[in-house]
Design a protein around this motif. Structure first.
Motif, mmCIF file in Angstrom:
data_model
loop_
_atom_site.group_PDB
_atom_site.id
_atom_site.type_symbol
_atom_site.label_atom_id
_atom_site.label_comp_id
_atom_site.label_asym_id
_atom_site.label_seq_id
_atom_site.Cartn_x
_atom_site.Cartn_y
_atom_site.Cartn_z
ATOM 1 N N UNK A 52 -11.572 -4.629 -2.687
ATOM 2 C CA UNK A 52 -10.511 -5.476 -3.241
ATOM 3 C C UNK A 52 -9.799 -4.754 -4.389
ATOM 4 N N UNK A 53 -10.565 -4.032 -5.203
ATOM 5 C CA UNK A 53 -9.958 -3.220 -6.262
ATOM 6 C C UNK A 53 -8.994 -2.205 -5.637
ATOM 7 N N UNK A 54 -9.417 -1.595 -4.532
ATOM 8 C CA UNK A 54 -8.567 -0.620 -3.833
ATOM 9 C C UNK A 54 -7.289 -1.277 -3.335
ATOM 10 N N UNK A 55 -7.413 -2.425 -2.686
ATOM 11 C CA UNK A 55 -6.252 -3.136 -2.152
ATOM 12 C C UNK A 55 -5.278 -3.487 -3.274
ATOM 13 N N UNK A 56 -5.784 -4.017 -4.365
ATOM 14 C CA UNK A 56 -4.926 -4.401 -5.488
ATOM 15 C C UNK A 56 -4.249 -3.178 -6.105
ATOM 16 N N UNK A 57 -4.976 -2.060 -6.184
ATOM 17 C CA UNK A 57 -4.417 -0.841 -6.777
ATOM 18 C C UNK A 57 -3.288 -0.275 -5.924
ATOM 19 N N UNK A 58 -3.505 -0.212 -4.606
ATOM 20 C CA UNK A 58 -2.470 0.400 -3.759
ATOM 21 C C UNK A 58 -1.225 -0.480 -3.698
ATOM 22 N N UNK A 59 -1.384 -1.798 -3.775
ATOM 23 C CA UNK A 59 -0.206 -2.647 -3.789
ATOM 24 C C UNK A 59 0.495 -2.615 -5.145
ATOM 25 N N UNK A 60 -0.264 -2.427 -6.224
ATOM 26 C CA UNK A 60 0.362 -2.244 -7.538
ATOM 27 C C UNK A 60 1.225 -0.990 -7.533
ATOM 28 N N UNK A 61 0.700 0.087 -6.981
ATOM 29 C CA UNK A 61 1.444 1.348 -6.873
ATOM 30 C C UNK A 61 2.683 1.167 -5.992
ATOM 31 N N UNK A 62 2.544 0.431 -4.885
ATOM 32 C CA UNK A 62 3.672 0.206 -3.978
ATOM 33 C C UNK A 62 4.763 -0.632 -4.625
ATOM 34 N N UNK A 63 4.371 -1.672 -5.355
ATOM 35 C CA UNK A 63 5.362 -2.550 -5.976
ATOM 36 C C UNK A 63 6.120 -1.828 -7.095
ATOM 37 N N UNK A 64 5.457 -0.933 -7.803
ATOM 38 C CA UNK A 64 6.160 -0.131 -8.810
ATOM 39 C C UNK A 64 7.213 0.741 -8.130
ATOM 40 N N UNK A 65 6.858 1.330 -6.998
ATOM 41 C CA UNK A 65 7.821 2.143 -6.239
ATOM 42 C C UNK A 65 9.002 1.306 -5.769
ATOM 43 N N UNK A 66 8.747 0.078 -5.343
ATOM 44 C CA UNK A 66 9.809 -0.776 -4.825
ATOM 45 C C UNK A 66 10.727 -1.281 -5.940
ATOM 46 N N UNK A 67 10.149 -1.813 -7.018
ATOM 47 C CA UNK A 67 10.963 -2.408 -8.080
ATOM 48 C C UNK A 67 11.664 -1.367 -8.948
#
Length: 529
Positions: A395-410
């Motif tokens: 779950x930590x991994x999932x949250x981390x990769x989506x945090x990284x993805x959302x920074x790229x998107x926004x």
């Protein structure tokens, strides 16, 4: 304070794109070269993405933090909660002995594990993708394959690859209907355009899955079954996509292929039964139809409830129970600009907790399973404790990769990559699927990728005189090819089969296949358009 996205911060779109790609390249290298654990690679990629957003794109620090938090929350819900609920349900079936009956029921159709991959990962996986999506199909089918005797890496890898079969139309077709709505294009036309390529991929995929299990010998010994399964799947897929659209295509194709293969196996069997463990007995205990139906009941309830909770009419009834939490300092405080959108548009950032969600549907299936089977509290507590303990780091991994993805998107990094590919002019049909591939790698979802890049695909297509629907379809298809390597999908698969910290092994298993399929799709798309 409102902040407008910048898409070419360095004055040259290709140099800017190279900088925008740094977080993605870092994540890939961290997994494959340095072989870091998934959660370490994910957290480090968050830091790298944040630095690029701050230093190259000038994104305000507060908004970088807000995007990261929004991504982490989106990783927690619905992605992580779906996996938690699905694995908890699976553990209940194991601890009550029902999963042993499920395993025997599959083996009674065929003891050959090459064909079992077609039944479980290809057919049942596509069925679950059409009903649920969001990682549940990979998680559920992977644990079933492990129960049938497959090793964890192989089981998870096969299910990630097999997800191509239904990935373009998951969760009742929303990867097609959502971008259609955003671009004001007919959903049926986009669905029809995907039928030029996806059914062909579906046939090749079935052969590939058997090859991954037993190489060319496996194909030679089982090709009649492969042809029956994939031919039925692809034929139904093509017809439905050109008549009904994308909403029910996964469910109808999977059911037709599952039925055709099961009936075929009553009359035909391979000359040599393949078992992964050489010499392992293929004999199974026979069960009555009632026992088999009762054993499959938890997954039947899951499927029925997920389909129900996915229906728009059902969701509309419970709209009032949706909790909307705007991300302070981010929601509508970042503006997307042309040509990514037709006019300056505020970028919403609202974390939603829905009652009519896949998570709730799976939890309800688990609750009904507990009540119907009268499962003791001790078993429930053990299943919940094991699930939580095993899935904490994933779950930590999932949250981390989506945090990284959302920074790229926004921050606009994702859009920079899109604009660079859109600048290729007449060669754009070759690169349109690549745009979808990048989008799914970053977001983990063909739906979110469509929200991100479908308008750009449509605008670029119109500018160079190509059908906008065709390029939006290419976005869907290219995105599907990336599901097997998306950090989110890999983390979900690793979590399901107990490979926490070994995500790099799964990524290594799928990356070459994903790239090869992407190249083939791009070439076909260029030849067609």
């Amino acid at each position: 304070m409102i902040w407008e996205q910048v898409y070419n911060p360095l004055g040259n779109i290709w140099i800017s794109a190279l900088v925008a790609a740094i977080p993605i390249l870092f994540f890939i290298i961290a997994l494959t070269v340095f072989k870091l654990k998934g959660y370490v690679a994910g957290l480090a990629s968050v830091a790298v993405a944040a630095l690029v957003a701050l230093m190259a794109y000038g994104m305000p620090f507060g908004k970088v933090v807000g995007a990261g938090v929004f991504g982490a929350l989106s990783g927690l819900y619905p992605v992580a909660t779906i996996v938690l609920a699905a694995i908890f349900l699976y553990k209940l079936t194991v601890k009550t002995g029902k999963f042993e009956i499920i395993k025997n029921s599959i083996t009674s159709i065929t003891a050959d594990q090459r064909i079992q991959v077609l039944l479980v990962a290809y057919c049942f996986g596509a069925f679950l993708e059409g009903a649920a999506g969001f990682g549940a199909p990979v998680a559920i089918t992977a644990v079933i394959l492990i129960g049938l005797g497959f090793k964890p890496v192989k089981a998870a890898g096969l299910c990630l690859v097999a997800n191509i079969a239904g990935g373009s139309y998951g969760a009742m077709g929303i990867p097609v209907t959502t971008p259609a709505t955003l671009t004001d294009l007919p959903a049926l036309e986009i669905a029809s355009r995907t039928s030029y390529i996806i059914p062909l991929i579906s046939i090749v995929l079935a052969f590939l899955l058997v090859f991954l299990v037993d190489r060319m010998k496996g194909i030679k010994q089982t090709y009649p079954a492969i042809l029956v399964c994939s031919g039925t799947f692809a034929a139904v897929q093509f017809v439905v996509l050109n008549t009904l659209g994308a909403v029910l295509v996964d469910i109808l194709s999977a059911l037709a292929a599952l039925l055709a293969l099961t009936l075929f196996l009553r009359k035909w069997r391979p000359k040599q039964i393949y078992r992964i463990v050489e010499g392992e007995s293929a004999e199974v205990i026979k069960h009555s139809r009632g026992e088999i139906a009762k054993a499959w009941l938890p997954f039947g309830l899951l499927t029925a409830l997920v389909i129900l909770f996915s229906l728009k009419s059902f969701k509309d009834v419970f709209n009032g129970l949706t909790l909307n939490l705007p991300i302070m300092g981010l929601d509508k405080m970042v503006y997307r600009l042309p040509p990514i959108v037709s006019k300056p548009t505020p970028y919403a950032a609202v974390f939603k907790i829905e009652f009519a969600s896949t998570t709730v549907a799976i939890l309800l299936a688990g609750l009904l399973t507990i009540l119907i089977f009268k499962i003791p509290w001790g078993i429930i507590k053990d299943a919940a404790r094991e699930t939580g303990k095993e899935l904490f780091l994933p779950i930590v991994t999932i949250c981390a990769v989506l945090a990284f993805a959302y920074i790229c998107n926004y921050s606009g990094m994702s859009s920079t990559l899109g604009l660079a590919l859109a600048s290729t002019g007449g060669m754009f049909p070759l690169f349109a699927p690549v745009l979808g591939w990048i989008g799914v790698f970053l977001t983990g979802s063909v739906v979110n990728c469509g929200s991100l890049f479908a308008p750009l695909q449509a605008v670029t297509a119109a500018q160079i005189g190509i059908s906008p629907a065709a390029m939006v379809a290419a976005n869907v298809i290219g995105g599907d090819m990336a599901k097997m390597i998306s950090p989110q999908s890999v983390a979900v698969a690793a979590a399901a089969v107990g490979l926490t910290g070994r995500e790099n092994e799964l990524f290594k298993f799928t990356i070459k296949i994903s790239v090869i399929f992407l190249v083939v799709v791009g070439i076909i798309n260029l030849l067609i358009y």
